[in-house]
Design a protein around this motif. Structure first.
Motif, PDB file in Angstrom:
ATOM      1  N   ASP A  26     -20.429-109.576  57.747  1.00 57.42           N
ATOM      2  CA  ASP A  26     -21.461-109.784  58.768  1.00 57.42           C
ATOM      3  C   ASP A  26     -22.751-110.365  58.194  1.00 57.42           C
ATOM      4  O   ASP A  26     -23.525-110.978  58.921  1.00 57.42           O
ATOM      5  CB  ASP A  26     -21.786-108.468  59.482  1.00 57.42           C
ATOM      6  N   LYS A  29     -24.365-115.973  57.219  1.00 59.25           N
ATOM      7  CA  LYS A  29     -24.914-116.724  58.357  1.00 59.25           C
ATOM      8  C   LYS A  29     -24.274-118.098  58.501  1.00 59.25           C
ATOM      9  O   LYS A  29     -24.159-118.628  59.597  1.00 59.25           O
ATOM     10  CB  LYS A  29     -26.437-116.912  58.203  1.00 59.25           C
ATOM     11  N   ASN A  49     -19.746-110.969  62.256  1.00 59.04           N
ATOM     12  CA  ASN A  49     -20.606-111.059  63.435  1.00 59.04           C
ATOM     13  C   ASN A  49     -21.979-111.664  63.168  1.00 59.04           C
ATOM     14  O   ASN A  49     -22.758-111.823  64.092  1.00 59.04           O
ATOM     15  CB  ASN A  49     -20.770-109.687  64.090  1.00 59.04           C
ATOM     16  N   GLY A  50     -22.269-112.029  61.930  1.00 57.94           N
ATOM     17  CA  GLY A  50     -23.543-112.672  61.624  1.00 57.94           C
ATOM     18  C   GLY A  50     -23.461-114.180  61.519  1.00 57.94           C
ATOM     19  O   GLY A  50     -24.478-114.875  61.460  1.00 57.94           O
ATOM     20  N   LYS A  52     -23.568-117.876  62.156  1.00 59.25           N
ATOM     21  CA  LYS A  52     -24.210-118.707  63.178  1.00 59.25           C
ATOM     22  C   LYS A  52     -23.674-120.132  63.174  1.00 59.25           C
ATOM     23  O   LYS A  52     -23.560-120.760  64.209  1.00 59.25           O
ATOM     24  CB  LYS A  52     -25.722-118.723  62.985  1.00 59.25           C
ATOM     25  N   ASN A  72     -19.590-113.708  68.586  1.00 60.09           N
ATOM     26  CA  ASN A  72     -20.625-114.070  69.565  1.00 60.09           C
ATOM     27  C   ASN A  72     -21.883-114.632  68.924  1.00 60.09           C
ATOM     28  O   ASN A  72     -22.683-115.261  69.598  1.00 60.09           O
ATOM     29  CB  ASN A  72     -20.938-112.911  70.510  1.00 60.09           C
ATOM     30  N   SER A  73     -22.067-114.476  67.631  1.00 60.34           N
ATOM     31  CA  SER A  73     -23.257-114.974  66.938  1.00 60.34           C
ATOM     32  C   SER A  73     -23.238-116.477  66.695  1.00 60.34           C
ATOM     33  O   SER A  73     -24.284-117.088  66.452  1.00 60.34           O
ATOM     34  CB  SER A  73     -23.411-114.253  65.598  1.00 60.34           C
ATOM     35  N   THR A  75     -23.502-120.314  67.015  1.00 61.07           N
ATOM     36  CA  THR A  75     -24.184-121.251  67.915  1.00 61.07           C
ATOM     37  C   THR A  75     -23.696-122.681  67.737  1.00 61.07           C
ATOM     38  O   THR A  75     -23.855-123.507  68.629  1.00 61.07           O
ATOM     39  CB  THR A  75     -25.713-121.223  67.707  1.00 61.07           C
ATOM     40  N   CYS A  97     -20.460-115.023  73.639  1.00 58.45           N
ATOM     41  CA  CYS A  97     -20.644-115.971  72.529  1.00 58.45           C
ATOM     42  C   CYS A  97     -21.813-116.905  72.809  1.00 58.45           C
ATOM     43  O   CYS A  97     -21.960-117.439  73.901  1.00 58.45           O
ATOM     44  CB  CYS A  97     -19.371-116.773  72.309  1.00 58.45           C
ATOM     45  N   GLU A  98     -22.643-117.125  71.796  1.00 54.37           N
ATOM     46  CA  GLU A  98     -23.857-117.946  71.891  1.00 54.37           C
ATOM     47  C   GLU A  98     -23.608-119.425  71.601  1.00 54.37           C
ATOM     48  O   GLU A  98     -24.556-120.197  71.490  1.00 54.37           O
ATOM     49  CB  GLU A  98     -24.901-117.411  70.905  1.00 54.37           C
TER      50      GLU A  98
END
Length: 185
Positions: A26, A29, A49-50, A52, A72-73, A75, A97-98
């Motif tokens: 997690d 990034k 989960n971290g 991006k 979900n993290s 982008t 999710c972002e």
């Protein structure tokens, strides 16, 4: 020294033929460009989960990879991120999710992928994103989709595509986005 890993560097495991399973913690990034490119034995990757950003070509051409859950993290999925993962049969996005943007050819030639449900926050499907995904039958969007753009050739050659309802907010569909989608009505 006890410091958390915050990124997987560019080409970190490029062409590694022995890795079969990866668990990204997690704390990470970013998965760098071509980090796991051509990892022929890689069958399972768990994204923390971290995460991006999934970088350009980061998990591409891994012919043994069968499933991916995008946390979900995330982008951004960069261009060619999962391209050529010919056994990829399950690709899903965590609830909420972002994901904003999917890069050019991100899932191109994932020939075993049968369905995709894209997150509501996704605004852009890049050119050639699902190019040649010949087993792709269903593409759906979470309710309240923010999608505004479908790039050129995005679904070109998806010969079994049966269903795709373009969200109301789409303002641009690129040239030949659906060429070769002979089953699409």
């Amino acid at each position: 020294n006890g410091d958390a890993v915050v990124g997987i560097g560019n080409e970190a495991f490029l062409s590694n033929e022995t890795i079969t399973r990866v668990v990204i913690p997690d704390s990470v990034k970013t998965i760098g460009e071509m980090a796991f490119l051509y990892c022929d034995a890689l069958k399972d990757i768990t994204l923390g989960n971290g995460v991006k950003t999934i970088g350009y070509g980061s998990i591409a051409y891994c012919p043994s990879l069968e499933s991916v859950v995008v946390p979900n993290s995330v982008t951004l999925i960069g261009g060619y991120a999962f391209a050529g993962c010919e056994r990829l049969r399950s690709m899903s996005f965590a609830e909420g999710c972002e994901l904003l943007s999917i890069g050019t050819s991100a899932f191109a030639e994932c020939i075993a992928l049968p369905r995709v449900q894209l997150p509501a926050k996704t605004t852009n499907i890049g050119s050639y994103t699902f190019y040649g995904c010949r087993m792709l039958e269903y593409v759906t969007f979470e309710g309240g989709s923010a999608l505004t753009e479908i790039g050129s050739y995005a679904f070109h050659g998806c010969t079994l595509l049966l269903e795709l309802s373009i969200p109301n907010g789409v303002r641009f569909v690129g040239e030949e986005a659906f060429t070769g989608c002979v089953e699409l009505l």
